[in-house]
Design a protein around this motif. Sequence first.
Motif, short mmCIF file in Angstrom:
data_model
loop_
_atom_site.label_atom_id
_atom_site.label_comp_id
_atom_site.label_asym_id
_atom_site.label_seq_id
_atom_site.Cartn_x
_atom_site.Cartn_y
_atom_site.Cartn_z
N THR A 192 -6.65 -1.09 2.43
CA THR A 192 -6.55 -0.31 3.66
C THR A 192 -7.40 0.95 3.60
O THR A 192 -7.97 1.30 2.56
CB THR A 192 -5.08 0.12 3.91
N GLY A 193 -7.45 1.64 4.73
CA GLY A 193 -8.12 2.93 4.82
C GLY A 193 -7.13 3.99 5.27
O GLY A 193 -6.04 4.10 4.74
N HIS A 194 -7.51 4.77 6.27
CA HIS A 194 -6.64 5.71 6.98
C HIS A 194 -6.35 7.00 6.21
O HIS A 194 -6.33 8.07 6.81
CB HIS A 194 -5.32 5.03 7.35
N GLU A 195 -6.12 6.95 4.91
CA GLU A 195 -5.76 8.16 4.16
C GLU A 195 -6.96 8.99 3.74
O GLU A 195 -6.80 10.11 3.29
CB GLU A 195 -4.94 7.78 2.92
N HIS A 196 -8.16 8.45 3.80
CA HIS A 196 -9.38 9.18 3.43
C HIS A 196 -9.35 9.60 1.96
O HIS A 196 -9.88 10.66 1.59
CB HIS A 196 -9.58 10.42 4.31
N SER A 197 -8.72 8.81 1.13
CA SER A 197 -8.72 9.09 -0.30
C SER A 197 -8.57 7.77 -1.06
O SER A 197 -8.08 6.79 -0.51
CB SER A 197 -7.56 10.02 -0.69
N LEU A 198 -9.01 7.78 -2.30
CA LEU A 198 -8.89 6.58 -3.13
C LEU A 198 -7.50 6.53 -3.75
O LEU A 198 -7.08 7.49 -4.41
CB LEU A 198 -9.94 6.60 -4.24
N GLN A 199 -6.80 5.45 -3.52
CA GLN A 199 -5.47 5.28 -4.10
C GLN A 199 -5.31 3.86 -4.63
O GLN A 199 -5.87 2.92 -4.09
CB GLN A 199 -4.38 5.53 -3.04
N TYR A 200 -4.57 3.76 -5.70
CA TYR A 200 -4.14 2.45 -6.20
C TYR A 200 -2.65 2.53 -6.47
O TYR A 200 -2.20 3.36 -7.26
CB TYR A 200 -4.89 2.05 -7.48
N ILE A 201 -1.89 1.70 -5.78
CA ILE A 201 -0.43 1.73 -5.88
C ILE A 201 0.08 0.35 -6.22
O ILE A 201 -0.31 -0.64 -5.59
CB ILE A 201 0.21 2.23 -4.57
N ARG A 202 0.96 0.28 -7.20
CA ARG A 202 1.55 -1.01 -7.58
C ARG A 202 3.07 -0.87 -7.51
O ARG A 202 3.73 -0.53 -8.50
CB ARG A 202 1.12 -1.41 -9.00
N PRO A 203 3.67 -1.09 -6.35
CA PRO A 203 5.13 -1.04 -6.24
C PRO A 203 5.73 -2.31 -6.81
O PRO A 203 5.03 -3.21 -7.29
CB PRO A 203 5.36 -0.93 -4.74
N ALA A 204 7.05 -2.42 -6.75
CA ALA A 204 7.70 -3.64 -7.20
C ALA A 204 7.21 -4.81 -6.37
O ALA A 204 6.99 -4.70 -5.18
CB ALA A 204 9.22 -3.50 -7.07
N GLY A 205 7.06 -5.95 -7.02
CA GLY A 205 6.56 -7.12 -6.33
C GLY A 205 5.17 -7.50 -6.78
O GLY A 205 4.61 -6.91 -7.72
N LYS A 206 4.56 -8.43 -6.11
CA LYS A 206 3.28 -8.98 -6.52
C LYS A 206 2.08 -8.21 -6.00
O LYS A 206 1.03 -8.14 -6.65
CB LYS A 206 3.18 -10.44 -6.04
N THR A 207 2.20 -7.59 -4.83
CA THR A 207 1.03 -7.06 -4.13
C THR A 207 0.56 -5.73 -4.71
O THR A 207 1.33 -4.79 -4.88
CB THR A 207 1.36 -6.87 -2.64
N HIS A 208 -0.76 -5.67 -4.97
CA HIS A 208 -1.43 -4.42 -5.32
C HIS A 208 -1.91 -3.78 -4.03
O HIS A 208 -2.36 -4.48 -3.10
CB HIS A 208 -2.63 -4.68 -6.23
N HIS A 209 -1.87 -2.45 -3.97
CA HIS A 209 -2.26 -1.73 -2.75
C HIS A 209 -3.38 -0.77 -3.07
O HIS A 209 -3.29 0.02 -4.01
CB HIS A 209 -1.07 -0.97 -2.17
N SER A 210 -4.44 -0.83 -2.26
CA SER A 210 -5.59 0.06 -2.48
C SER A 210 -6.09 0.62 -1.15
O SER A 210 -6.16 -0.11 -0.16
CB SER A 210 -6.72 -0.69 -3.16
#
Length: 272
Positions: A254-272
């Motif tokens: 995704t975009g929207h935040e105007h910053s680089l993020q990598y988030i791995r919450p519980a579950g399978k999906t990685h979020h960037s």
Amino acid sequence: MKRFVVIVLLNCILLAERANIYAQVLLKDTVGGASVLLKNNAACNFIAMGDWGRNGADHQRQVAEQMGKTAADIKAQFIISTGDNFYPSGVISEFDPLFRYSYEDIYTAFSLQWDWYLVLGNHDYKSNPDAQVAYTKISRRWKMPSRYYSKKFFIYGDTSQQVLIAFIDTNPFIPTFYSNMEYGPQVRSQDSAAQKRWLIKTLSDPSPAIKWKIVVGHHPMFSGGGRTDAYDTKAIRNSLKPVFDKYGVDVYITGHEHSLQYIRPAGKTHHS
């Protein structure tokens, strides 16, 4: 074992992932205090970025120059945009001059002349989102056949090893937008339930060739930035997380935040 790495170049995000020897390998390592790219050409290499269309301002030209160098270096097969393609208020038609001044005249490197797959952001909804769909028939490299769509990409040309990417329009999944003066006129014509049925059908594809399922949208589901508890972040999470969990989405870009993020919450999906 999966490995998921992100590399940032100013506002440009590079996504890398590895499932096995056929999948993408693009690692950032540190050797003697310097960062180096360790590449594997037997991969599905691409660049992802978002929130970019600014008439060359805010370092857009400098980012575009670096994107060209990196795309050539990794032999990027395509480019993904996560939305907010034109600031401040989208475009009014497929002939809007912003297509030239914020896109065609900026991303001029030969390595960036391959296909661009794009989604819509909230700023794109301030004018005419369908103008960006229509521009697909004008530009050879601009690929937005509809407000949401999907495509399968081969990993190193191997048709038995595929990456399924669903490109979604997150704007209709945010209830507040329907009463918003700027977004409302374009959002109210959309059917979020129909899009969700389409997404479920797309992610339910039983093909054994699909090794990765990736979803690209504008609004994040989780964030470590200023929108951590924002109404749009919560809306996307409430609406789409159950679908991602059930159908095994590997990565949400995704975009929207105007910053680089990598988030791995519980579950399978990685979020960037």
